[in-house]
Design an enzyme around this catalytic site. Structure first.
Site, PDB file in Angstrom:
ATOM      1  N   HIS A   1     -10.142   1.209   1.955  1.00  0.00           N
ATOM      2  CA  HIS A   1      -9.641   2.527   2.378  1.00  0.00           C
ATOM      3  C   HIS A   1     -10.788   3.488   2.676  1.00  0.00           C
ATOM      4  CE1 HIS A   1      -5.311   2.426   2.127  1.00  0.00           C
ATOM      5  NE2 HIS A   1      -5.326   1.936   0.890  1.00  0.00           N
TER       6      HIS A   1
ATOM      7  N   HIS B   1      -9.423  -3.534  -2.123  1.00  0.00           N
ATOM      8  CA  HIS B   1      -8.394  -2.810  -1.363  1.00  0.00           C
ATOM      9  C   HIS B   1      -8.756  -1.324  -1.262  1.00  0.00           C
ATOM     10  CE1 HIS B   1      -3.973  -2.164  -0.314  1.00  0.00           C
ATOM     11  NE2 HIS B   1      -4.392  -0.928  -0.567  1.00  0.00           N
ATOM     12  N   GLU B   2      -9.135  -0.727  -2.399  1.00  0.00           N
ATOM     13  CA  GLU B   2      -9.449   0.708  -2.403  1.00  0.00           C
ATOM     14  C   GLU B   2     -10.747   1.006  -1.657  1.00  0.00           C
ATOM     15  OE1 GLU B   2      -7.045   2.659  -3.122  1.00  0.00           O
ATOM     16  OE2 GLU B   2      -5.920   0.944  -3.858  1.00  0.00           O
TER      17      GLU B   2
ATOM     18  N   CYS C   1       0.856  -1.185   0.000  1.00  0.00           N
ATOM     19  CA  CYS C   1       0.000   0.000   0.000  1.00  0.00           C
ATOM     20  C   CYS C   1       0.891   1.233   0.000  1.00  0.00           C
ATOM     21  CB  CYS C   1      -0.883  -0.029   1.247  1.00  0.00           C
ATOM     22  SG  CYS C   1      -1.996   1.379   1.386  1.00  0.00           S
TER      23      CYS C   1
END
Length: 184
Positions: free
Chosen positions: A158, A154-155, A111
């Site tokens: 966030h 993954h995004e 990341c």
């Protein structure tokens, strides 16, 4: 132009907040943010530009990673030959459904906001159905699988205040469910 010193690092509280949804039409400021985030990804995947500006390569960048706690993420996903197979900016993305079967990257995940290497498998859904809006406010629903699904997950993590290492098994970082697909 977004540079590495602009990337919010692990430990900053903005990375652990649930980002706020955006309203349409997007302000010029948020349209520029979307463009800047995508341009970072393009630049970071170009070896000459990346070396010149000391950019770490990225395939996704969420707004909280540049200090903006809003529901926006840029994705620029290449295949193993370096050809772009998915390019989009998600605004207010929502995972509508996900597969039971999990997948992960053989080498684990990294990341831009996490400077240290954290070893372990990061199990994620192999397939996702996502609803999101484009920067222009167009609603879209897409299905992603394999690597693009990993990047999208993954995004979106966030945007919900989660980092990849939250998904690693703390007791046994390399333990996986029997039917997990490991992508090399």
């Amino acid at each position: 132009m977004i540079l590495m010193h602009d990337i919010t690092r692990d430990g900053n509280p903005v990375l652990r907040q649930v980002a706020k949804p955006l309203t349409f039409p997007l302000s010029d400021e948020y349209k520029k943010l979307a463009d800047d985030m995508m341009q970072y990804l393009i630049n970071s995947q170009d070896p000459k530009i990346a070396e010149k500006h000391q950019l770490r390569a990225g395939v996704g960048l969420a707004a909280p990673q540049v200090g903006e706690s809003v529901q926006m993420a840029a994705l620029l996903v290449p295949n193993d030959k370096g050809e772009i197979i998915f390019k989009e900016v998600f605004v207010n993305p929502k995972i509508l459904s996900e597969s039971v079967r999990r997948t992960c990257l053989a080498e684990g995940e990294g990341c831009l906001s996490v400077d240290k290497d954290i070893e372990g498998y990061v199990p994620r859904p192999d397939k996702l159905k996502i609803r999101y809006y484009t920067v222009d406010g167009e609603e879209k629903t897409i299905r992603l699988k394999d690597y693009p699904a990993i990047v999208a997950s993954h995004e979106i993590d966030h945007l919900n205040g989660h980092l990849f290492y939250d998904r690693i098994n703390k007791q046994n970082p390399f333990e996986l469910a029997e039917d997990t697909i490991v992508i090399s």
